[in-house]
Design a protein around this motif. Structure first.
Motif, PDB file in Angstrom:
ATOM      1  N   PHE A  76     -14.023 -27.173  16.704  1.00  0.00           N
ATOM      2  CA  PHE A  76     -14.685 -26.381  17.738  1.00  0.00           C
ATOM      3  C   PHE A  76     -12.765 -26.841  18.732  1.00  0.00           C
ATOM      4  N   VAL A  77     -13.079 -26.364  19.987  1.00  0.00           N
ATOM      5  CA  VAL A  77     -12.795 -26.557  21.381  1.00  0.00           C
ATOM      6  C   VAL A  77     -13.242 -25.785  22.670  1.00  0.00           C
ATOM      7  N   ALA A  78     -14.087 -26.370  23.685  1.00  0.00           N
ATOM      8  CA  ALA A  78     -14.835 -26.304  24.579  1.00  0.00           C
ATOM      9  C   ALA A  78     -13.814 -26.567  25.800  1.00  0.00           C
ATOM     10  N   HIS A  79     -14.307 -26.015  27.034  1.00  0.00           N
ATOM     11  CA  HIS A  79     -13.132 -25.730  27.869  1.00  0.00           C
ATOM     12  C   HIS A  79     -14.234 -25.935  28.817  1.00  0.00           C
ATOM     13  N   VAL A  80     -14.215 -26.093  29.884  1.00  0.00           N
ATOM     14  CA  VAL A  80     -14.546 -25.716  30.931  1.00  0.00           C
ATOM     15  C   VAL A  80     -13.595 -25.542  32.748  1.00  0.00           C
ATOM     16  N   ARG A  81     -13.034 -25.034  33.003  1.00  0.00           N
ATOM     17  CA  ARG A  81     -12.177 -24.599  33.802  1.00  0.00           C
ATOM     18  C   ARG A  81     -12.085 -24.932  35.565  1.00  0.00           C
ATOM     19  N   TYR A  82     -11.377 -26.095  36.460  1.00  0.00           N
ATOM     20  CA  TYR A  82     -11.401 -25.394  37.357  1.00  0.00           C
ATOM     21  C   TYR A  82      -9.825 -25.415  37.508  1.00  0.00           C
ATOM     22  N   ALA A  83      -9.818 -23.939  38.590  1.00  0.00           N
ATOM     23  CA  ALA A  83      -8.565 -22.494  38.357  1.00  0.00           C
ATOM     24  C   ALA A  83      -7.672 -23.953  39.840  1.00  0.00           C
ATOM     25  N   THR A  84      -6.433 -23.552  39.496  1.00  0.00           N
ATOM     26  CA  THR A  84      -5.636 -24.445  40.257  1.00  0.00           C
ATOM     27  C   THR A  84      -4.267 -23.157  40.516  1.00  0.00           C
ATOM     28  N   THR A  85      -4.063 -22.853  39.272  1.00  0.00           N
ATOM     29  CA  THR A  85      -3.447 -21.344  38.995  1.00  0.00           C
ATOM     30  C   THR A  85      -4.112 -20.366  37.991  1.00  0.00           C
ATOM     31  N   GLY A  86      -4.041 -19.261  38.939  1.00  0.00           N
ATOM     32  CA  GLY A  86      -4.002 -18.049  38.449  1.00  0.00           C
ATOM     33  C   GLY A  86      -6.011 -17.658  39.007  1.00  0.00           C
ATOM     34  N   SER A  87      -5.658 -16.507  39.284  1.00  0.00           N
ATOM     35  CA  SER A  87      -7.705 -16.101  39.191  1.00  0.00           C
ATOM     36  C   SER A  87      -8.218 -16.078  38.470  1.00  0.00           C
ATOM     37  N   HIS A  88      -9.877 -15.649  38.954  1.00  0.00           N
ATOM     38  CA  HIS A  88     -10.390 -16.010  38.073  1.00  0.00           C
ATOM     39  C   HIS A  88     -10.873 -14.536  37.119  1.00  0.00           C
ATOM     40  N   ASN A  92      -7.258 -15.726  32.360  1.00  0.00           N
ATOM     41  CA  ASN A  92      -7.027 -17.053  32.698  1.00  0.00           C
ATOM     42  C   ASN A  92      -7.301 -18.266  32.349  1.00  0.00           C
ATOM     43  N   THR A  93      -9.016 -17.958  31.477  1.00  0.00           N
ATOM     44  CA  THR A  93     -10.034 -18.925  31.073  1.00  0.00           C
ATOM     45  C   THR A  93      -9.550 -19.255  29.417  1.00  0.00           C
ATOM     46  N   HIS A  94      -9.818 -20.711  29.849  1.00  0.00           N
ATOM     47  CA  HIS A  94      -9.320 -21.440  28.021  1.00  0.00           C
ATOM     48  C   HIS A  94     -10.511 -20.981  27.048  1.00  0.00           C
ATOM     49  N   PRO A  95     -10.408 -21.096  25.812  1.00  0.00           N
ATOM     50  CA  PRO A  95      -9.005 -21.597  25.362  1.00  0.00           C
ATOM     51  C   PRO A  95      -7.860 -20.120  24.969  1.00  0.00           C
ATOM     52  N   PHE A  96      -6.944 -20.650  24.925  1.00  0.00           N
ATOM     53  CA  PHE A  96      -6.469 -19.494  25.141  1.00  0.00           C
ATOM     54  C   PHE A  96      -5.742 -19.499  23.140  1.00  0.00           C
ATOM     55  N   LEU A  97      -5.946 -18.219  22.440  1.00  0.00           N
ATOM     56  CA  LEU A  97      -5.183 -17.704  21.317  1.00  0.00           C
ATOM     57  C   LEU A  97      -3.726 -17.101  20.730  1.00  0.00           C
ATOM     58  N   GLN A  98      -3.298 -18.456  20.168  1.00  0.00           N
ATOM     59  CA  GLN A  98      -1.806 -17.411  19.619  1.00  0.00           C
ATOM     60  C   GLN A  98      -1.531 -18.255  18.429  1.00  0.00           C
ATOM     61  N   ASP A  99      -0.700 -16.959  17.643  1.00  0.00           N
ATOM     62  CA  ASP A  99      -0.429 -17.356  16.431  1.00  0.00           C
ATOM     63  C   ASP A  99      -1.894 -18.396  15.458  1.00  0.00           C
ATOM     64  N   GLY A 100      -3.643 -17.872  15.361  1.00  0.00           N
ATOM     65  CA  GLY A 100      -3.961 -18.168  15.060  1.00  0.00           C
ATOM     66  C   GLY A 100      -3.885 -19.483  15.202  1.00  0.00           C
ATOM     67  N   ARG A 101      -3.274 -20.693  16.057  1.00  0.00           N
ATOM     68  CA  ARG A 101      -3.675 -21.404  16.307  1.00  0.00           C
ATOM     69  C   ARG A 101      -4.806 -21.808  18.242  1.00  0.00           C
ATOM     70  N   ILE A 102      -5.552 -22.386  18.391  1.00  0.00           N
ATOM     71  CA  ILE A 102      -6.740 -22.206  19.474  1.00  0.00           C
ATOM     72  C   ILE A 102      -6.061 -23.748  20.720  1.00  0.00           C
ATOM     73  N   PHE A 103      -5.933 -22.893  21.782  1.00  0.00           N
ATOM     74  CA  PHE A 103      -5.016 -24.176  22.973  1.00  0.00           C
ATOM     75  C   PHE A 103      -6.121 -24.317  24.012  1.00  0.00           C
ATOM     76  N   ALA A 104      -5.941 -24.674  24.773  1.00  0.00           N
ATOM     77  CA  ALA A 104      -6.815 -25.950  25.851  1.00  0.00           C
ATOM     78  C   ALA A 104      -6.334 -27.123  26.716  1.00  0.00           C
ATOM     79  N   HIS A 105      -5.732 -26.702  27.720  1.00  0.00           N
ATOM     80  CA  HIS A 105      -4.836 -27.614  28.454  1.00  0.00           C
ATOM     81  C   HIS A 105      -5.565 -28.389  29.755  1.00  0.00           C
ATOM     82  N   ASN A 106      -6.297 -29.716  30.170  1.00  0.00           N
ATOM     83  CA  ASN A 106      -5.964 -29.714  31.706  1.00  0.00           C
ATOM     84  C   ASN A 106      -4.770 -30.660  32.537  1.00  0.00           C
ATOM     85  N   GLY A 107      -4.274 -30.311  33.391  1.00  0.00           N
ATOM     86  CA  GLY A 107      -3.718 -31.226  34.495  1.00  0.00           C
ATOM     87  C   GLY A 107      -2.878 -29.914  35.361  1.00  0.00           C
ATOM     88  N   ILE A 108      -2.000 -29.838  35.699  1.00  0.00           N
ATOM     89  CA  ILE A 108      -1.254 -28.969  36.641  1.00  0.00           C
ATOM     90  C   ILE A 108       0.489 -29.238  35.818  1.00  0.00           C
TER      91      ILE A 108
END
Length: 289
Positions: A76-88, A92-108
């Motif tokens: 499981f991956v959960a994410h709560v976003r505070y936007a710095t780049t990109g609209s609401h 632009n909302t996490h997590p993202f899905l590519q090639d069958g993998r799930i990804f989330a990130h924080n930082g700039i």
């Protein structure tokens, strides 16, 4: 800052219930402080990725985030976003899905034009559907994994090494998941990322009820089963929460074996400091929990 949560339950699916933005707030406080997106990603019993997410532009949309989500899966991956780049926007909302993998990130990560040029060079520009630095970082990782013939850690480190050398970085804390494996990276020391090892001992038989002001997880299955958890902050009083070192990469495999390495020992070549952030970015990265 954005809040991350990752859970690996091994090879047998478990049911976990999640609440996002569980803390009570007045509407006045929510209107100025409410996060900009909430999302959950899970690999189900068949190993299929499922992503549930919703942008949150204002407090009127808080119903999604306070609703319970009961999901069954192995990771499981959960994410709560505070936007710095990109609209609401859901793109632009996490997590993202590519090639069958799930990804989330924080930082700039800055230098998005430089990353975009790199993505064009490696033929991965089409992976970016939104506007965020996070999705661009993920696309670069995905392209590197492809170039390494599906070797996820090699691709992850190749992409991160390129970012370290070529673009300004404030923080890149990463959770990357498949149905069988989870990788977590803290880089550099700007934001914290914790690991909770709940494997194979009597202490793991306690209630599985983890919570902060932003993310809450509960599972009856995990009261009697081993698991490994990652979070942006300790979620209970368990003394086994351990802060990852700056540059540390942690891998948890299908058997819940944990391997750690100091994958990025050197700081970013172009380190962004807190004093360099815009007022909006500084507020988003260091908003009170």
């Amino acid at each position: 800052m954005c809040r991350l949560f990752g859970l690996h339950a091994g090879t047998q699916p478990c049911v976990a219930t999640f609440w996002l933005l569980d803390a009570p707030d007045s509407l006045a406080r929510q209107s100025t402080r409410n996060p900009d997106g909430t999302g959950l990603g899970v690999f189900d019993e068949g190993g299929r990725p499922r992503v549930y997410k919703e942008p949150m532009a204002a407090w009127e949309d808080a119903a999604f985030a306070t609703e319970a989500h009961e999901l069954s899966g192995t990771t499981f991956v959960a994410h709560v976003r505070y936007a710095t780049t990109g609209s609401h926007d859901v793109r632009n909302t996490h997590p993202f899905l590519q090639d069958g993998r799930i990804f989330a990130h924080n930082g700039i990560v800055e230098g998005l034009d430089v990353i975009d040029e790199r993505l064009r060079e490696v033929g991965a520009a089409d992976l970016v559907l939104g506007e965020t630095d996070s999705e661009r970082v993920f696309a670069l990782i995905t392209a590197s994994v492809r170039a390494h013939h599906g070797d996820v850690p090699a691709g992850l480190l190749d992409a991160m090494t390129w970012l370290r050398a070529n673009v300004p970085i404030y923080a890149v804390n990463v959770l990357l998941s498949t149905a069988t494996d989870v990788w977590a990276l803290r880089y550099p020391q700007t934001h914290e990322l914790y690991l909770l090892d709940r494997r194979h001992d009597e202490a793991s038989r306690r209630d599985f009820h983890l919570r902060t002001a932003r993310i809450r997880a509960w599972s009856q299955h995990l009261c009697t089963r081993s698991s490994v958890v990652f979070a942006s902050e300790p979620m209970d009083d368990d003394p086994r929460w351990r802060l990852l070192e700056p540059g540390e990469l942690v891998h948890v495999d299908a058997g819940l074996r944990i391997t750690r390495s100091l994958a990025l020992p050197d700081p970013p070549r172009h380190l962004v400091r807190r004093a360099d952030l815009s007022a909006r970015a500084e507020q988003a990265q260091h908003v009170m929990a």
